[in-house]
Write an enzyme that holds these catalytic residues in place. Structure first.
Site, PDB file in Angstrom:
ATOM      1  N   ASP A  11     -15.518 -13.932 -16.239  1.00  0.00           N
ATOM      2  CA  ASP A  11     -14.911 -13.193 -15.134  1.00  0.00           C
ATOM      3  C   ASP A  11     -15.832 -13.305 -13.923  1.00  0.00           C
ATOM      4  O   ASP A  11     -17.039 -13.029 -14.027  1.00  0.00           O
ATOM      5  CB  ASP A  11     -14.730 -11.722 -15.497  1.00  0.00           C
ATOM      6  CG  ASP A  11     -13.655 -11.504 -16.547  1.00  0.00           C
ATOM      7  OD1 ASP A  11     -12.796 -12.384 -16.713  1.00  0.00           O
ATOM      8  OD2 ASP A  11     -13.681 -10.442 -17.203  1.00  0.00           O
ATOM      9  N   ASP A 130      -1.717  -9.525 -18.927  1.00  0.00           N
ATOM     10  CA  ASP A 130      -2.551  -8.348 -19.155  1.00  0.00           C
ATOM     11  C   ASP A 130      -1.667  -7.248 -19.730  1.00  0.00           C
ATOM     12  O   ASP A 130      -0.814  -6.694 -19.032  1.00  0.00           O
ATOM     13  CB  ASP A 130      -3.196  -7.887 -17.843  1.00  0.00           C
ATOM     14  CG  ASP A 130      -4.130  -8.940 -17.262  1.00  0.00           C
ATOM     15  OD1 ASP A 130      -4.632  -9.771 -18.036  1.00  0.00           O
ATOM     16  OD2 ASP A 130      -4.356  -8.930 -16.038  1.00  0.00           O
TER      17      ASP A 130
END
EC number: 4.3.2.10
Length: 258
Positions: A11, A130
């Site tokens: 990330d 997600d």
């Protein structure tokens, strides 16, 4: 049988690799390029990079580090972050990425999936999902703009419906980011993975919850995923990729041994 894939996830925020828990409270892990090289050297099958605030900030992933990563690793890698057009995707691929992944932009305009697949081929197009389990409703819901906890919102889509929709639109692979499990290292959500596997005809990558080698084994053996993505166990050197692969091979999992 195709070999199962081990995929470290990096990330990225403000040019550095970060890691949070359930998509919140991110801490800085380190620089992008050295971490990418380390994971490639350890035997990762591919890497995934998420510029986690690009979509919520209304910008495209910074392409300068994409080129630097391409120079130092010799394994495939996928890049995500604010990709909203064919031109955005073409630039990232031209800098050396092998795949591009879209998440929030696909929720804003699902035709983007089809346009990208038509232009670059389905094998190049990954859709990230997600997903959050709502205890109140007992259902899995898709979330959007999850890179910024102040802007994250629940969409109208239930996860299984969105999985089917993105496949119809042309997704060549799906990464299921299980938000409830993210960063807590108590195992992948096998119940959800099995439900998704039942309706998913393209390669499925599990993401969120890996804490032990056994968790990877369970995802491959019990949910039949094609790849397992993880971050904190690799960033914090809790699990070595080479040792993980040796363990999985010993358990009968088809895996590429370096």
């Amino acid at each position: 049988m195709l070999a199962k894939r081990i995929i470290p996830c990096l990330d990225v925020r403000d040019g550095q690799v970060v890691k949070g828990v359930q998509f919140r409270n991110h801490e800085i892990i380190g620089d992008i390029v050295p971490l990418a090289k380390r994971y490639a050297d350890e035997g990762a099958d591919e890497l995934v990079f998420y510029d986690i605030t690009a979509s919520s900030d209304g910008r495209v992933v910074d392409k300068s580090w994409v080129a630097r990563v391409a120079e130092v690793i010799d394994i495939p890698f996928c890049v995500a972050g604010g990709i909203r057009s064919i031109d955005d995707a073409a630039k990232i691929l031209s800098f050396g990425a092998d795949k591009i992944s879209i998440n929030s932009p696909a929720l804003a305009d699902s035709t983007l999936i089809t346009r990208l697949a038509d232009r670059f081929g389905v094998q190049c197009i990954v859709v990230g999902i997600d997903t959050w389990f709502d205890d109140a409703t007992g259902k899995y819901h898709v979330n959007q703009y999850t890179g910024d906890e102040n802007r994250t919102r629940v969409t109208q889509w239930e996860t299984l419906d969105w999985v089917q929709e993105v496949q119809q639109r042309g997704a060549g692979e799906i990464v299921l980011n299980m938000m409830n499990q993210d960063g807590v290292r108590n195992g992948y959500d096998l119940t959800q993975l099995k439900k998704v596997r039942d309706v998913c005809r393209v390669p499925l990558i599990a993401s969120g919850g890996a804490g032990t080698m056994e968790h990877f084994l369970e995802a491959f053996r019990d949910a039949d995923v094609d790849g397992a993505l993880a971050a904190s166990v690799f960033h914090k050197q809790i699990i070595n990729i080479g040792e993980l692969k040796a363990y999985l091979a010993g358990q009968g999992v088809e895996i590429r041994i370096c």
